[in-house]
Design a protein around this motif. Structure first.
Motif, mmCIF file in Angstrom:
data_model
loop_
_atom_site.group_PDB
_atom_site.id
_atom_site.type_symbol
_atom_site.label_atom_id
_atom_site.label_comp_id
_atom_site.label_asym_id
_atom_site.label_seq_id
_atom_site.Cartn_x
_atom_site.Cartn_y
_atom_site.Cartn_z
ATOM 1 N N ASP A 233 0.752 -1.239 0.000
ATOM 2 C CA ASP A 233 0.000 0.000 0.000
ATOM 3 C C ASP A 233 0.783 1.291 0.000
ATOM 4 O O ASP A 233 1.878 1.388 0.532
ATOM 5 C CB ASP A 233 -0.930 0.025 1.212
ATOM 6 N N ILE A 234 0.134 2.286 -0.572
ATOM 7 C CA ILE A 234 0.614 3.660 -0.552
ATOM 8 C C ILE A 234 -0.423 4.525 0.159
ATOM 9 O O ILE A 234 -0.634 5.680 -0.174
ATOM 10 C CB ILE A 234 0.896 4.174 -1.980
ATOM 11 N N VAL A 235 -1.070 3.941 1.153
ATOM 12 C CA VAL A 235 -2.178 4.612 1.827
ATOM 13 C C VAL A 235 -1.751 5.975 2.359
ATOM 14 O O VAL A 235 -2.487 6.952 2.231
ATOM 15 C CB VAL A 235 -2.747 3.738 2.972
ATOM 16 N N ASN A 236 -0.588 6.071 2.951
ATOM 17 C CA ASN A 236 -0.155 7.346 3.514
ATOM 18 C C ASN A 236 -0.008 8.424 2.447
ATOM 19 O O ASN A 236 -0.198 9.598 2.729
ATOM 20 C CB ASN A 236 1.152 7.186 4.285
ATOM 21 N N GLU A 237 0.310 8.028 1.227
ATOM 22 C CA GLU A 237 0.444 8.991 0.134
ATOM 23 C C GLU A 237 -0.922 9.378 -0.431
ATOM 24 O O GLU A 237 -1.160 10.520 -0.785
ATOM 25 C CB GLU A 237 1.304 8.397 -0.982
ATOM 26 N N VAL A 238 -1.837 8.420 -0.509
ATOM 27 C CA VAL A 238 -3.131 8.644 -1.142
ATOM 28 C C VAL A 238 -4.168 9.214 -0.174
ATOM 29 O O VAL A 238 -5.052 9.972 -0.571
ATOM 30 C CB VAL A 238 -3.654 7.330 -1.767
ATOM 31 N N ALA A 239 -4.076 8.881 1.099
ATOM 32 C CA ALA A 239 -5.094 9.261 2.075
ATOM 33 C C ALA A 239 -5.434 10.753 2.079
ATOM 34 O O ALA A 239 -6.612 11.104 2.146
ATOM 35 C CB ALA A 239 -4.688 8.798 3.467
ATOM 36 N N PRO A 240 -4.470 11.667 1.992
ATOM 37 C CA PRO A 240 -4.837 13.089 1.960
ATOM 38 C C PRO A 240 -5.724 13.450 0.769
ATOM 39 O O PRO A 240 -6.543 14.350 0.856
ATOM 40 C CB PRO A 240 -3.493 13.813 1.885
ATOM 41 N N LYS A 241 -5.572 12.732 -0.338
ATOM 42 C CA LYS A 241 -6.395 13.005 -1.511
ATOM 43 C C LYS A 241 -7.852 12.629 -1.261
ATOM 44 O O LYS A 241 -8.759 13.222 -1.841
ATOM 45 C CB LYS A 241 -5.862 12.249 -2.723
ATOM 46 N N PHE A 242 -8.093 11.637 -0.388
ATOM 47 C CA PHE A 242 -9.465 11.245 -0.065
ATOM 48 C C PHE A 242 -10.232 12.423 0.539
ATOM 49 O O PHE A 242 -11.386 12.656 0.212
ATOM 50 C CB PHE A 242 -9.498 10.080 0.922
ATOM 51 N N ALA A 243 -9.599 13.131 1.435
ATOM 52 C CA ALA A 243 -10.257 14.250 2.108
ATOM 53 C C ALA A 243 -10.594 15.380 1.137
ATOM 54 O O ALA A 243 -11.568 16.089 1.325
ATOM 55 C CB ALA A 243 -9.377 14.768 3.236
ATOM 56 N N GLU A 244 -9.785 15.548 0.091
ATOM 57 C CA GLU A 244 -9.988 16.629 -0.868
ATOM 58 C C GLU A 244 -10.983 16.288 -1.965
ATOM 59 O O GLU A 244 -11.533 17.179 -2.597
ATOM 60 C CB GLU A 244 -8.656 16.985 -1.531
ATOM 61 N N ALA A 245 -11.213 15.008 -2.200
ATOM 62 C CA ALA A 245 -12.027 14.586 -3.344
ATOM 63 C C ALA A 245 -13.522 14.692 -3.055
ATOM 64 O O ALA A 245 -13.974 14.479 -1.932
ATOM 65 C CB ALA A 245 -11.685 13.153 -3.732
ATOM 66 N N ASP A 246 -14.271 15.030 -4.098
ATOM 67 C CA ASP A 246 -15.728 15.049 -4.020
ATOM 68 C C ASP A 246 -16.311 13.739 -4.518
ATOM 69 O O ASP A 246 -17.468 13.435 -4.263
ATOM 70 C CB ASP A 246 -16.281 16.196 -4.869
ATOM 71 N N ALA A 247 -15.502 12.976 -5.253
ATOM 72 C CA ALA A 247 -15.970 11.703 -5.812
ATOM 73 C C ALA A 247 -14.803 10.734 -5.867
ATOM 74 O O ALA A 247 -13.652 11.135 -5.999
ATOM 75 C CB ALA A 247 -16.531 11.911 -7.215
ATOM 76 N N PHE A 248 -15.115 9.454 -5.747
ATOM 77 C CA PHE A 248 -14.119 8.393 -5.881
ATOM 78 C C PHE A 248 -14.572 7.443 -6.970
ATOM 79 O O PHE A 248 -15.749 7.086 -7.036
ATOM 80 C CB PHE A 248 -13.975 7.569 -4.586
ATOM 81 N N VAL A 249 -13.639 7.015 -7.795
ATOM 82 C CA VAL A 249 -13.911 5.981 -8.787
ATOM 83 C C VAL A 249 -12.830 4.939 -8.606
ATOM 84 O O VAL A 249 -11.645 5.242 -8.675
ATOM 85 C CB VAL A 249 -13.869 6.526 -10.232
ATOM 86 N N ILE A 250 -13.237 3.703 -8.323
ATOM 87 C CA ILE A 250 -12.278 2.629 -8.139
ATOM 88 C C ILE A 250 -12.479 1.625 -9.254
ATOM 89 O O ILE A 250 -13.559 1.048 -9.398
ATOM 90 C CB ILE A 250 -12.454 1.954 -6.763
ATOM 91 N N GLY A 251 -11.462 1.462 -10.073
ATOM 92 C CA GLY A 251 -11.529 0.517 -11.183
ATOM 93 C C GLY A 251 -10.805 -0.763 -10.808
ATOM 94 O O GLY A 251 -9.669 -0.720 -10.355
ATOM 95 N N ALA A 252 -11.476 -1.880 -10.970
ATOM 96 C CA ALA A 252 -10.870 -3.176 -10.679
ATOM 97 C C ALA A 252 -11.175 -4.123 -11.832
ATOM 98 O O ALA A 252 -12.269 -4.099 -12.382
ATOM 99 C CB ALA A 252 -11.415 -3.741 -9.374
ATOM 100 N N PRO A 253 -10.218 -4.944 -12.181
ATOM 101 C CA PRO A 253 -10.456 -5.889 -13.274
ATOM 102 C C PRO A 253 -11.491 -6.942 -12.876
ATOM 103 O O PRO A 253 -11.665 -7.241 -11.699
ATOM 104 C CB PRO A 253 -9.085 -6.531 -13.496
ATOM 105 N N VAL A 254 -12.181 -7.455 -13.855
ATOM 106 C CA VAL A 254 -13.162 -8.502 -13.620
ATOM 107 C C VAL A 254 -12.714 -9.736 -14.378
ATOM 108 O O VAL A 254 -12.485 -9.697 -15.584
ATOM 109 C CB VAL A 254 -14.572 -8.074 -14.100
#
Length: 82
Positions: free
Chosen positions: A49-70
């Motif tokens: 994980d890069i949670v510590n790098e990405v986590a601040p972006k969560f607070a700033e975002a109005d929307a999240f899109v998570i793409g995962a392969p099927v």
């Protein structure tokens, strides 16, 4: 910007493989959002994980899109269902 509201969207690529279908879909969505005036950022989610790098972006975002392969109608072989 939508109306007088400035929006940010965070798109997370949940695929362990680079530059394949999930990446392509998220890239197309990012381009479309940006044409509509939405600040779209793409980030890669990996098991070491890069949670510590990405986590601040969560607070700033109005929307999240998570793409995962099927694979055979199963999301990421159950990786995101843990």
């Amino acid at each position: 910007m939508i109306g007088d509201v400035y929006m940010k969207a965070l798109l997370i690529n949940g695929s362990p493989r680079t530059n394949v279908c999930t990446f392509t879909v998220l890239t197309e969505l990012k381009n479309t959002l940006e044409k509509e005036g939405i600040d779209a950022q793409t980030s890669k989610c990996v098991f070491d994980d890069i949670v510590n790098e990405v986590a601040p972006k969560f607070a700033e975002a109005d929307a999240f899109v998570i793409g995962a392969p099927v694979y055979y109608a199963s999301p990421a072989s159950g990786a995101i269902c843990r």
